[in-house]
Design a protein around this motif. Structure first.
Motif, mmCIF file in Angstrom:
data_model
loop_
_atom_site.group_PDB
_atom_site.id
_atom_site.type_symbol
_atom_site.label_atom_id
_atom_site.label_comp_id
_atom_site.label_asym_id
_atom_site.label_seq_id
_atom_site.Cartn_x
_atom_site.Cartn_y
_atom_site.Cartn_z
ATOM 1 N N ALA A 27 1.157 -1.393 -0.242
ATOM 2 C CA ALA A 27 -0.022 -0.457 0.362
ATOM 3 C C ALA A 27 0.965 1.260 -0.052
ATOM 4 O O ALA A 27 2.084 1.425 0.612
ATOM 5 N N ILE A 55 -5.013 2.744 3.066
ATOM 6 C CA ILE A 55 -6.237 3.035 4.632
ATOM 7 C C ILE A 55 -6.124 3.855 5.989
ATOM 8 O O ILE A 55 -6.604 4.639 5.976
ATOM 9 N N ARG A 56 -5.619 2.799 6.469
ATOM 10 C CA ARG A 56 -5.392 3.485 7.799
ATOM 11 C C ARG A 56 -4.406 4.460 8.069
ATOM 12 O O ARG A 56 -5.099 5.055 8.742
ATOM 13 N N PHE A 93 -6.333 6.758 6.730
ATOM 14 C CA PHE A 93 -6.962 7.846 6.276
ATOM 15 C C PHE A 93 -7.631 9.054 7.672
ATOM 16 O O PHE A 93 -7.969 9.339 7.394
ATOM 17 N N LEU A 128 -0.396 11.572 -3.109
ATOM 18 C CA LEU A 128 0.276 10.716 -4.261
ATOM 19 C C LEU A 128 0.049 10.978 -6.167
ATOM 20 O O LEU A 128 0.550 11.275 -6.686
ATOM 21 N N GLY A 165 -7.431 0.763 -7.287
ATOM 22 C CA GLY A 165 -7.424 2.224 -6.297
ATOM 23 C C GLY A 165 -5.339 2.599 -6.630
ATOM 24 O O GLY A 165 -5.305 2.967 -7.643
ATOM 25 N N GLY A 166 -5.238 3.458 -5.227
ATOM 26 C CA GLY A 166 -3.727 4.183 -6.341
ATOM 27 C C GLY A 166 -3.303 3.139 -7.104
ATOM 28 O O GLY A 166 -2.542 3.880 -7.624
ATOM 29 N N GLU A 213 -4.320 3.747 -10.042
ATOM 30 C CA GLU A 213 -4.024 5.142 -10.365
ATOM 31 C C GLU A 213 -2.679 5.170 -10.734
ATOM 32 O O GLU A 213 -2.274 6.198 -11.709
ATOM 33 N N GLU A 267 -12.245 1.863 -4.225
ATOM 34 C CA GLU A 267 -12.609 2.528 -3.295
ATOM 35 C C GLU A 267 -13.930 2.733 -2.966
ATOM 36 O O GLU A 267 -14.450 3.409 -1.848
ATOM 37 N N ILE A 302 -15.385 1.564 -0.257
ATOM 38 C CA ILE A 302 -15.081 1.908 1.404
ATOM 39 C C ILE A 302 -15.511 3.278 1.953
ATOM 40 O O ILE A 302 -14.818 4.294 2.472
ATOM 41 N N GLY A 336 -9.460 9.129 -6.406
ATOM 42 C CA GLY A 336 -9.311 10.409 -5.592
ATOM 43 C C GLY A 336 -7.698 10.636 -6.479
ATOM 44 O O GLY A 336 -7.574 12.327 -5.487
ATOM 45 N N ALA A 337 -7.060 9.826 -6.599
ATOM 46 C CA ALA A 337 -5.310 10.230 -7.251
ATOM 47 C C ALA A 337 -5.423 10.561 -8.499
ATOM 48 O O ALA A 337 -5.048 9.852 -9.315
ATOM 49 N N PHE A 377 -12.018 -3.714 7.599
ATOM 50 C CA PHE A 377 -10.894 -3.845 8.638
ATOM 51 C C PHE A 377 -11.514 -4.851 9.404
ATOM 52 O O PHE A 377 -10.912 -5.846 9.772
ATOM 53 N N ARG A 425 -11.992 -8.438 8.272
ATOM 54 C CA ARG A 425 -10.514 -9.467 8.029
ATOM 55 C C ARG A 425 -10.346 -9.388 9.570
ATOM 56 O O ARG A 425 -9.494 -10.716 10.167
ATOM 57 N N ARG A 458 -9.090 -13.470 12.850
ATOM 58 C CA ARG A 458 -7.762 -13.740 14.017
ATOM 59 C C ARG A 458 -9.075 -14.167 14.848
ATOM 60 O O ARG A 458 -9.238 -13.662 15.599
HETATM 61 C C1 3H9 Z 1 -7.546 3.996 -2.305
HETATM 62 O O1 3H9 Z 1 -6.268 3.745 -2.756
HETATM 63 C C2 3H9 Z 1 -7.532 5.780 -2.376
HETATM 64 C C3 3H9 Z 1 -6.305 6.331 -3.931
HETATM 65 O O2 3H9 Z 1 -7.703 6.301 -4.449
HETATM 66 C C4 3H9 Z 1 -6.905 7.516 -3.803
HETATM 67 C C5 3H9 Z 1 -5.709 8.449 -2.195
HETATM 68 C C6 3H9 Z 1 -5.446 10.037 -2.541
HETATM 69 N N1 3H9 Z 1 -4.661 -0.219 3.732
HETATM 70 O O3 3H9 Z 1 -7.546 -8.618 1.886
HETATM 71 P P1 3H9 Z 1 -5.958 -9.492 2.865
HETATM 72 C C7 3H9 Z 1 -4.193 -5.169 4.776
HETATM 73 S S1 3H9 Z 1 -7.926 3.007 -1.070
HETATM 74 C C8 3H9 Z 1 -4.032 -0.526 4.368
HETATM 75 O O4 3H9 Z 1 -6.671 -9.964 4.344
HETATM 76 P P2 3H9 Z 1 -6.118 -11.082 0.759
HETATM 77 C C9 3H9 Z 1 -5.335 -6.188 5.319
HETATM 78 O O5 3H9 Z 1 -6.191 -5.351 6.274
HETATM 79 C C10 3H9 Z 1 -7.399 1.643 -1.348
HETATM 80 N N2 3H9 Z 1 -4.356 -1.945 4.802
HETATM 81 O O6 3H9 Z 1 -5.528 -9.964 1.903
HETATM 82 C C11 3H9 Z 1 -5.080 -6.829 5.477
HETATM 83 O O7 3H9 Z 1 -4.405 -6.610 7.549
HETATM 84 P P3 3H9 Z 1 -4.249 -7.240 8.800
HETATM 85 C C12 3H9 Z 1 -8.069 1.170 -2.611
HETATM 86 C C13 3H9 Z 1 -4.507 -2.935 3.579
HETATM 87 O O8 3H9 Z 1 -5.054 -11.757 0.003
HETATM 88 C C14 3H9 Z 1 -3.569 -7.319 4.629
HETATM 89 O O9 3H9 Z 1 -2.892 -6.644 4.086
HETATM 90 N N3 3H9 Z 1 -7.641 0.174 -2.837
HETATM 91 C C15 3H9 Z 1 -4.893 -2.506 2.294
HETATM 92 O O10 3H9 Z 1 -7.384 -11.589 0.672
HETATM 93 C C16 3H9 Z 1 -3.541 -8.346 4.222
HETATM 94 O O11 3H9 Z 1 -5.254 -7.997 3.499
HETATM 95 C C17 3H9 Z 1 -8.593 -1.063 -1.440
HETATM 96 O O12 3H9 Z 1 -9.616 -0.760 -1.310
HETATM 97 C C18 3H9 Z 1 -4.741 -1.000 1.888
HETATM 98 N N4 3H9 Z 1 -5.092 -0.751 0.861
HETATM 99 O O13 3H9 Z 1 -6.458 -9.414 -0.467
HETATM 100 C C19 3H9 Z 1 -7.482 -2.284 -1.792
HETATM 101 N N5 3H9 Z 1 -5.556 -3.744 1.992
HETATM 102 O O14 3H9 Z 1 -3.441 -8.817 8.181
HETATM 103 C C20 3H9 Z 1 -8.442 -3.124 -0.415
HETATM 104 C C21 3H9 Z 1 -4.970 -4.559 2.201
HETATM 105 O O15 3H9 Z 1 -3.834 -6.935 9.918
HETATM 106 N N6 3H9 Z 1 -7.842 -3.956 -0.601
HETATM 107 N N7 3H9 Z 1 -5.299 -4.040 3.365
HETATM 108 O O16 3H9 Z 1 -5.973 -7.910 8.549
HETATM 109 C C22 3H9 Z 1 -7.986 -5.748 -0.910
HETATM 110 O O17 3H9 Z 1 -8.822 -5.545 -1.509
HETATM 111 C C23 3H9 Z 1 -7.595 -7.110 -0.676
HETATM 112 O O18 3H9 Z 1 -6.703 -6.973 0.893
HETATM 113 C C24 3H9 Z 1 -6.586 -7.202 -1.523
HETATM 114 C C25 3H9 Z 1 -5.631 -8.776 -1.039
HETATM 115 C C26 3H9 Z 1 -7.204 -7.503 -2.819
HETATM 116 C C27 3H9 Z 1 -5.329 -6.135 -1.439
#
Ligand code: 3H9
Length: 695
Positions: free
Chosen positions: A22, A62-63, A65, A74, A98-99, A102, A122, A125, A130-131, A271, A274, A278
């Motif tokens: 991330a 995401i944490r 935000f 970004l 997402g980012g 982008e 995005e 959530i 937004g980038a 969150f 996920r 645990r």
């Molecule tokens: C964005 O990008 C905004 C931009 O457009 C603009 C900004 C200006 N951040 O799901 P998992 C953690 S918004 C922080 O179990 P998988 C998750 O909590 C973002 N942490 O694995 C977990 O932690 P823990 C747009 C994140 O293999 C660990 O990683 N992107 C993030 O089943 C493993 O995740 C999304 O919304 C994150 N972005 O699936 C993507 N992503 O072990 C969101 C994950 O402590 N993520 N974590 O519980 C997903 O959809 C899935 O995690 C992914 C992997 C498919 C990537």
């Protein structure tokens, strides 16, 4: 955070921030510096960006935000990529989301491994890309595809991305090698035409029409959610405004969404989903207990639940023996299973190959002996303790010693089912929600005998069949239905006191639930509540009559019985609450606030009792059960999250008020944990089960 290396004339920038790479603040800083370094290095003629380990960056962190923003943003970092005169290639594997996507859209070229996925999730959530994602994707794909991807948040695989022009090429094998090879092939080509900000949106002339189409779609499909609406507005701006103006609009809408309560609640749900994996229970947890391998399974009972469960197992590649007591029930069950799978293939949700394999994995039978060698049995017959005990005792005698025996019961005590066997450690509950092939929640239940290995195995099976699994301790109704109990009972009492089903339903639908309690009751069948009530009375040695208003000193509704006796069982008999005469009582109709409080606060109170007794280990377990078991809107975060937003003081006071007014409903006895938490102003992150309470 970003590993920098030079291979001949190609600089490789590898984002290194496990688990999903991330774009946290450190990564942004690292990437910014690495880009500067590659631009300055005169030996470098091309740049490759990729992710280390399992994936290309999966988005912003995401944490972060909830924390104050730290520069560089970004967009600021990514803009350097497009401006450089050296070609930049995004070499994608894993999930480019997402980012991350982008970032790739600011690169001049994008190549992806065949199995990679790209998308803008995005909206899930509560925000938008937004980038510059809302302005750049339409410049590549046109408005229609961009609207679809950004408002739904769906991930697409590389072949589909290639079709839309999101990627330029697919590759197999090593990411860095593929990136370098591609970078060399484009080293001296002009870049002007590769910069998306210079492009226009190809179907811009249809902007109004496409935006209107998607606006009505998202309002219908995602009723109550704010983000999809703002996604449509932002994507439309890519076609109607110059690039920089479009960016300003995107940024305004993003700020608005980020500050909205909905996004905070949806991030909490992300969150929590996920966190519930645990799990912990007395004697073990997700780290200490290892799941057993499960290959073959059996489902007992080919009714609505049994067939739905069988579909889940078959789609995940498990062999399934489907057992029924007679040929006709068995044939009907097989027909239902085929129908569900064929329907899902038609909708494009199940690949044909999976469906064909599923057909070979299904083994219909009427002989218990066929189940002798299976690894897991899930019993799904109707709610009757003696029948279940009989089945479990039979299974215990004929199944191999390692077979796990589980029940899909929605309320019966797992301990009492387990004692019918000599393998209580291998007996557990696996409570699916109807329709089982569709609803995401799986409530796994351990008894005082269940071993952590059994719990680990059923949690693992839950994950493999695509469910969000929550582990809870056995008690009457478990977590979900126990907490839903007061909700349903209060709804019935409100009717007895003069409300109409329509009024009650509309209050809950206005809060955001897809259906009020009466429409839900019609859908799942009003005989279920009646049978649960009768079984409960029987277990206490009481015979209920049509006039019974109390059970063991506890107020009960006479309507449960009345509806049942009149054959008004809901949709399945063509009549339920929605053809029921209005009760013509003379009592004043309760106001909306009272409906909301009596339905929500009663079950929130139960939620704190569930937490206090350790039935659920955390409030996240409860909220996730409501989101995936009862379709609670994610933008409200779950009932416990909702309680936190309202304030525990207020909730506690109102519960005391209702307790005084309704002394014959024990669900209004205020939870001690709720009182302690509210008195001590304990933050939600520290609400936990009775045994762990830090109070
Ligand atoms: C964005 O990008 C905004 C931009 O457009 C603009 C900004 C200006 N951040 O799901 P998992 C953690 S918004 C922080 O179990 P998988 C998750 O909590 C973002 N942490 O694995 C977990 O932690 P823990 C747009 C994140 O293999 C660990 O990683 N992107 C993030 O089943 C493993 O995740 C999304 O919304 C994150 N972005 O699936 C993507 N992503 O072990 C969101 C994950 O402590 N993520 N974590 O519980 C997903 O959809 C899935 O995690 C992914 C992997 C498919 C990537």
């Amino acid at each position: 955070m970003v590993d920098y290396s030079v291979h001949g004339q190609v600089a490789v920038l590898e984002v290194n921030n496990p688990p999903v790479n991330a774009f946290s603040h450190n990564v942004r800083v690292g990437l910014d510096r690495s880009i500067d370094k590659a631009i300055k290095d005169t030996n470098v003629k091309a740049i490759v960006i990729c992710g280390k380990g399992r994936t290309f960056p999966a988005g912003a962190d995401i944490r972060e935000f909830d924390q104050p923003h730290k520069e560089p943003s970004l967009t600021l970092v990514f803009e350097k990529l497009e401006k450089t005169t050296k070609p930049v290639v995004a070499a994608i594997h894993g999930t480019c989301l997402g980012g991350g996507l982008e970032c790739a859209l600011f690169c001049h070229y994008r190549i992806a491994q065949k199995t990679a996925r790209v998308g803008f999730p995005e909206v899930q959530i509560g925000i938008l890309p937004g980038a510059a994602g809302t302005q750049r994707l339409p410049r590549l794909t046109g408005l229609h595809v961009a609207m679809d991807m950004i408002t739904s948040g769906r991930h697409i695989f590389a072949p589909e991305a290639l079709k839309y022009g999101i990627i330029d090429e697919m590759f197999t094998g090593d990411v860095i090698n593929a990136g370098i090879k591609f970078a060399k092939s484009v080293m001296n080509k002009p870049l002007e035409d590769r910069c998306l900000m210079n492009k226009t949106v190809k179907d811009a002339d249809q902007a109004d029409q496409i935006a209107d189409e998607f606006m009505s779609l998202v309002k219908r499909k995602y009723k109550g959610f704010e983000a999809p609406i703002d996604c449509v507005k932002a994507v439309k701006a890519s076609a109607t405004l110059p690039y920089r103006e479009g960016l300003k609009m995107e940024s305004r809408l993003m700020q608005k969404l980020l500050l909205s309560g909905q996004s905070a609640a949806q991030r909490y749900a992300f969150f929590s989903e996920r966190a519930v994996s645990r799990w912990k229970m007395p004697g073990g947890n997700f780290q200490t207990a290892k799941p057993l391998p499960i290959k073959s399974t059996a489902v007992i009972g080919a009714g609505t639940m049994g067939t739905g469960i069988a579909v889940c197992l078959l789609n995940a590649g498990y062999q399934v023996y489907l057992l029924e007591q007679n040929q006709k029930f068995l044939e009907n069950g097989v027909k239902t299973i085929r129908g569900i799978i064929e329907g899902s293939v038609r909708l494009g949700k199940t690949p044909m190959a999976v469906a064909q394999k599923a057909a070979t994995l299904l083994k219909p039978t009427m002989k218990y002996e066929d189940l002798a060698d299976v690894d897991l049995v899930i019993e799904a017959v109707y709610e009757n303790l003696s029948l279940k005990r009989e089945i479990f005792s039979k299974l215990d005698k004929l199944c191999k010693p390692t077979t796990l025996l589980c029940s899909n019961t929605s309320s019966l005590d797992i301990d009492r089912i387990g004692t019918a066997t000599k393998r209580g450690d291998k007996v557990a509950g696996m409570h699916f929600f109807a329709p089982a092939y569709y609803m995401r929640l799986l409530e796994n239940i351990y008894s005082t005998q269940t071993s952590p290995t059994t719990a680990a195995t059923i949690m693992d099976v839950g994950r493999k069949i695509g469910k969000v699994s929550v582990l809870v301790k056995s008690c009457q109704g478990f977590l979900a239905n126990r907490m839903r109990g007061p909700f349903a009972v209060e709804a019935y009492f409100l009717l007895e006191e003069g409300s109409t089903p329509q009024e009650v339903d509309s209050v809950m639908e206005n809060l955001g639930m897809p259906m009020g309690p009466f429409k839900t009751g019609d859908l799942s069948g009003l005989d279920i509540g009646y049978k649960i009530q009768t079984e409960l009375a029987k277990s206490k040695g009481v015979e209920l009559s049509v006039d019974s208003k109390f059970l063991m000193g506890e107020r009960i509704s006479t309507l449960t019985r009345t509806m049942y006796d009149n054959g008004r069982l809901g949709r399945k008999t063509g009549k339920g609450w929605y053809r029921y005469e209005k009760p013509g009582g003379k009592l004043a109709t309760p106001d909306e606030e009272e409906i909301l409080e009596r339905l929500m606060y009663s079950c929130i109170n139960e939620g704190f009792k569930i937490l206090e007794e350790g039935v659920a280990a955390t409030p996240e377990d409860i909220d996730i059960s409501w989101i995936y078991g009862f379709s609670w809107p994610k933008y409200l975060g779950g009932p416990m999250y909702y309680a936190n937003r309202i304030g525990l003081d207020k909730i506690y006071q109102r519960i005391c008020y209702y307790h005084e007014n309704f002394p014959y409903s024990s669900h209004w006895i205020p939870s001690r944990l709720l009182l302690k938490l509210s008195e001590n102003k304990v933050p939600m992150s520290q609400w936990c089960s009775g045994t762990d309470s830090k109070l």
